[in-house]
Design an enzyme around this catalytic site. Structure first.
Site, PDB file in Angstrom:
ATOM      1  N   GLU A  80       0.841  -1.186   0.000  1.00 13.76           N
ATOM      2  CA  GLU A  80       0.000   0.000   0.000  1.00 13.76           C
ATOM      3  C   GLU A  80       0.884   1.246   0.000  1.00 13.76           C
ATOM      4  OE1 GLU A  80      -2.055   0.873   3.749  1.00 13.76           O
ATOM      5  OE2 GLU A  80      -1.343  -1.076   4.473  1.00 13.76           O
ATOM      6  N   CYS A 112      -3.272  -3.465   4.593  1.00  8.68           N
ATOM      7  CA  CYS A 112      -2.338  -4.473   5.117  1.00  8.68           C
ATOM      8  C   CYS A 112      -2.760  -5.905   4.764  1.00  8.68           C
ATOM      9  CB  CYS A 112      -2.234  -4.353   6.633  1.00  8.68           C
ATOM     10  SG  CYS A 112      -1.937  -2.686   7.163  1.00  8.68           S
ATOM     11  N   HIS A 234      -2.068  -9.831  12.356  1.00 11.53           N
ATOM     12  CA  HIS A 234      -1.530  -8.595  11.775  1.00 11.53           C
ATOM     13  C   HIS A 234      -1.100  -7.707  12.942  1.00 11.53           C
ATOM     14  CE1 HIS A 234      -0.872  -4.906   9.797  1.00 11.53           C
ATOM     15  NE2 HIS A 234      -1.954  -4.324  10.295  1.00 11.53           N
ATOM     16  N   LYS A 243      -4.496  -7.738  22.682  1.00  9.33           N
ATOM     17  CA  LYS A 243      -5.953  -7.557  22.826  1.00  9.33           C
ATOM     18  C   LYS A 243      -6.701  -8.525  21.907  1.00  9.33           C
ATOM     19  CE  LYS A 243      -5.902  -2.712  24.116  1.00  9.33           C
ATOM     20  NZ  LYS A 243      -6.210  -1.355  23.706  1.00  9.33           N
TER      21      LYS A 243
END
Ligand code: CAA
Length: 740
Positions: A80, A112, A234, A243
């Site tokens: 990107e 991504c 990712h 998390k």
């Protein structure tokens, strides 16, 4: 059906990184917000001559080192950070790696997520034709802008994976969970080089998409949480991965798990990501490499769950099974060495790298040369990117050869005798391995273009505009000599010194100005810290321009002209900076005579305490006024002579003792700020020795460069960390000004 998956796998990141402690210090943020709150320690910063092509080519070179490249059928390049609206970046990589022309190359984009799409397409292609090999590349440079919320989660990196039948590393399983939603959490319009992001919203969407893809994946595969041994996610910032993992644990009914335990479990997966920062499309696969390289446990037959997320947003959950021979083909040593050999940037260097812009208006440029692995982006010409192999003889046309000239000149450190030199006492100084570099090339015949990397400055002038600048600077310098203005009023901007040096050379040599000049300068010598950056810059400009015109000067000419120009910055110059930068080596000066000395071999370090609030001229005047008649200068001479002998005898304790005495004398003449005195007291408590090197400062907290002599680096490193300073090892260098 044959297994299909990852047969070779490697990653590459920039040679340069910024420790987030330095960023935290510059932004006035508590460092633990980055180290603990985001879980990020460093971020990789690409050099000006590095981009997605060079990063990906370096990763691919390692991944393919034992592969017959003639068998590669397709290159899929996910990014990107695209460099062209039309041409696929992979075509450049194909050319740099010398891959055959019988290959298909295409670029893919969806934030991504792109690399996962490429991986899935590649596995489908190989499943259809199992003898084919597909090279998947993913490379990105994560940029959010100075002082933005996302600044601490920048980074860069590339991965290369070869997809084949019967893979050696990981077999990809066919079941996947998908999720796409049209959201604006992160995007980069074509006219921007930095992404726009709704930071907290993006993390919310990232976690929401995880739940959605996991649910879909479970429906497709019938697998539960416990059917997986590891998970890779990712990794925009490591804390978000923790998390994410907690989210999956919760869905699976595995909670409560102490967050410490999650932290430990995810350590090997996040190890490389903490070092590189976000690398967008490459980040998920860097976490896989991190897991494989850094897990002692045998991973054969273990199932890994993968969560791929691309803002905007598209997400996918899939899985793979580690293959028995995976360890034999990993590039673990390459990755470890690559990370261990990186170079830390100072805040100023980060700013300079980050601000470097390739021309966006059709202009041409040669990029300054940095460490970029085996490939570099050499510049832009006629709107085309020019990539080069590093360490291979460049095949330059005769015309180009004549049109590029490069010169380097080193900075200096004063070992002993600053200030005392103004009272006829000796001074010991040496050239160090930090350099000002100038590159000159042909350009628009009418113009002189300055691309001064360290000042984040780029502008073009006609020769007449530069002559007007020279007249103005000369006039002001006359006023300075007459006591009408301060030295700071002579140059309006520090980069005017370079501009003056160029126009002064052209006039001095009476050269016909008909070729145009494209001048690039860069320097690793901190500015305004008593390390001779002005002298080194002026000399490198003079040498590069002299060579560019196929002329030669002797050392006397360089010395006279450079000293004259350096005075515009410093008022009145002792000439030491110019002498050392020109000749190199270590020198003992007394009353205008220079005696060469062997290069010191004791361990020397440099701490940059920041640009002093007072100029060298102001500190020198203060000392003259208050200590002009003092007998202290005799003691300075004695200490310099002791240090001289101790250095020649390589007697570390005696050198340290002379440094401590030196520091006490410098403190007496009031050029060591209180904060720096405290720092040196703590250094001495560790058994080391330190003193300012240069004029120091009579006001403010910063004193420029400090010389530290120690064999125990670690405690000094920690002290520097507490004070927000950088510790750099410095080496004396024999070679002064030279052409490349
Ligand atoms: N000591 C320890 N912890 C501290 C602390 C301190 N002194 N100060 C703050 N913290 C903690 C906070 O409590 C918070 O913890 P929790 O997350 O557990 O609540 C954590 O540090 C982060 O603090 P903030 O939320 O205040 O941080 P922020 O406002 O800077 O935002 C960010 C963080 C959203 C990741 C931001 O860096 C950002 O916008 N980054 C770019 C976007 C991004 O990476 N998004 C991720 C999802 S999008 C995606 O995945 C695609 C992609 O790659 C871009």
């Amino acid at each position: 059906m044959n297994k299909v998956g990852i047969h070779r796998l490697a990653f590459y990141t920039s040679h340069y990184y910024l420790d987030l402690a330095i960023l935290a210090n510059a932004r006035g943020i508590e460092v633990n917000k980055f180290y603990i709150g985001l879980g990020q320690s460093k971020m990789a910063v690409p050099a000006p001559d590095e981009d997605i092509v060079t990063l990906a080519a370096n990763a691919a070179k390692r991944a393919l080192n034992d592969i017959n490249v003639n068998e590669i059928d397709t290159i899929l390049f996910a990014t990107e950070s695209g460099i062209d609206q039309s041409k696929a970046a992979g075509v450049y990589v194909k050319s740099l790696l010398g891959l055959p022309n019988r290959v298909r190359v295409i670029e893919l984009k969806q934030a991504c997520y792109g690399a996962t799409a490429a991986l899935q397409f590649a596995t489908a292609m190989v499943a259809k034709q199992p003898h084919k090999k597909i090279l998947v590349l993913a490379a990105d440079v994560a940029r959010y802008g100075f002082n933005t919320g996302g600044e601490s989660s920048q980074g860069c990196g590339a991965i290369a994976m070869l997809i084949t039948a019967n893979p050696s590393i990981l077999a990809i399983e066919p079941e996947t969970g998908l999720y796409t939603d049209d959201v604006m959490d992160f995007w980069r319009p074509n006219y921007r080089s930095e992404a726009l992001v709704e930071g907290h919203y993006s993390t919310k969407i990232y976690l929401h998409a995880l739940e959605q893809t996991w649910q879909h994946y479970q429906e497709e595969s019938g697998r539960n949480f416990k059917d997986h041994d590891y998970f890779c996610y990712h990794t925009p910032v490591p804390r978000l991965v923790e998390k994410a993992h907690q989210t999956l644990l919760k869905i699976a009914g595995e909670l409560p798990v102490e967050s410490n335990k999650t932290h430990e479990q995810l350590k090997p997966i996040l190890y490389y990501g903490r070092e590189t920062g976000n690398s967008y499309s490459a980040a998920l696969y860097i976490s896989l490499i991190s897991l494989l390289d850094n897990t002692a446990e045998e991973l054969s037959h273990k199932r890994i769950g993968f969560y791929s997320y691309g803002s905007g947003c598209v997400a996918e959950f899939f899985s793979g099974v580690v293959q028995p021979e995976y360890r034999q083909v990993l590039a673990t040593e390459f990755h470890r060495q690559h990370l261990a050999s990186r170079q830390a940037l100072t805040y100023q260097e980060y700013e300079a790298f980050y601000s470097y812009q390739l021309p966006t208006n059709g202009g041409e440029c040669f990029t300054p040369k940095h460490e970029t692995g085996d490939f570099r982006l050499a510049g832009i010409k006629e709107h085309k990117r020019i990539y080069k192999l590093v360490n291979q003889p460049e095949i330059l046309s005769k015309e180009t050869k004549a049109a590029i000239s490069k010169a380097l000149s080193p900075g200096k450190l004063i070992l002993s005798g600053e200030h005392a030199v103004n009272f006829g006492k000796p001074v010991l100084a040496m050239a160090i391995d930090r350099y000002a570099q100038t590159t000159i090339a042909s350009h628009d015949p009418e113009q002189v273009t300055f691309n001064l990397l360290d000042f984040n400055y780029k502008n073009s002038f006609t020769i007449n505009t530069l002559r007007a600048l020279k007249r103005r600077v000369k006039e002001k310098y006359k006023e300075f000599l007459a006591g009408k203005v301060g030295i700071r009023e002579v140059l309006q901007q520090p980069f005017e010194l370079t501009q003056y040096a160029v126009v002064n050379w052209l006039d001095h040599m009476n050269t016909k100005f008909n070729r145009g000049l494209d001048i690039h300068t860069t320097s690793s010598i901190p500015v305004g810290c008593g390390m001779g950056s002005s002298a080194a810059s002026v000399l490198s400009v003079l040498k590069a321009i002299t060579r560019f015109h196929d002329m030669s000067w002797d050392r006397e000419q360089y010395y006279t002209i450079a000293k004259e120009i350096e005075q515009l910055q410093h008022g009145k110059s002792s000439g030491i900076d110019v002498y050392i930068s020109l000749h190199g080596g270590c020198v003992y000066f007394k009353e205008g005579q220079a005696e060469p000395r062997p290069l010191p071999t004791v361990p020397l370090f440099l701490v940059n305490t920041g640009t002093p609030a007072a100029t060298t001229g102001e500190s020198v005047s203060h000392v003259l006024e208050h200590f002009g008649q003092d007998s202290i200068w005799q003691t300075f001479e004695t200490v310099t002579n002791i240090m001289d002998k101790a250095l020649q005898a390589n007697d570390l304790p005696e050198v340290q003792s002379a440094i401590r005495d030196n520091h006490r004398l410098l403190t007496k003449i009031e050029v060591v700020p209180a904060k720096v005195q405290r720092f040196i007291t703590e250094i001495e408590a560790q058994g080391a020795a330190a003193k300012i090197s240069g004029a120091g400062a009579v006001t403010g907290d910063q004193a420029g460069a400090l010389l530290v002599v120690t064999e125990q680096v670690e405690p000094i490193k920690q002290l520097c960390h507490q004070y927000g300073y950088d510790l750099l090892e410095v080496k004396a260098v024999e070679r002064g000004l030279h052409a490349l």
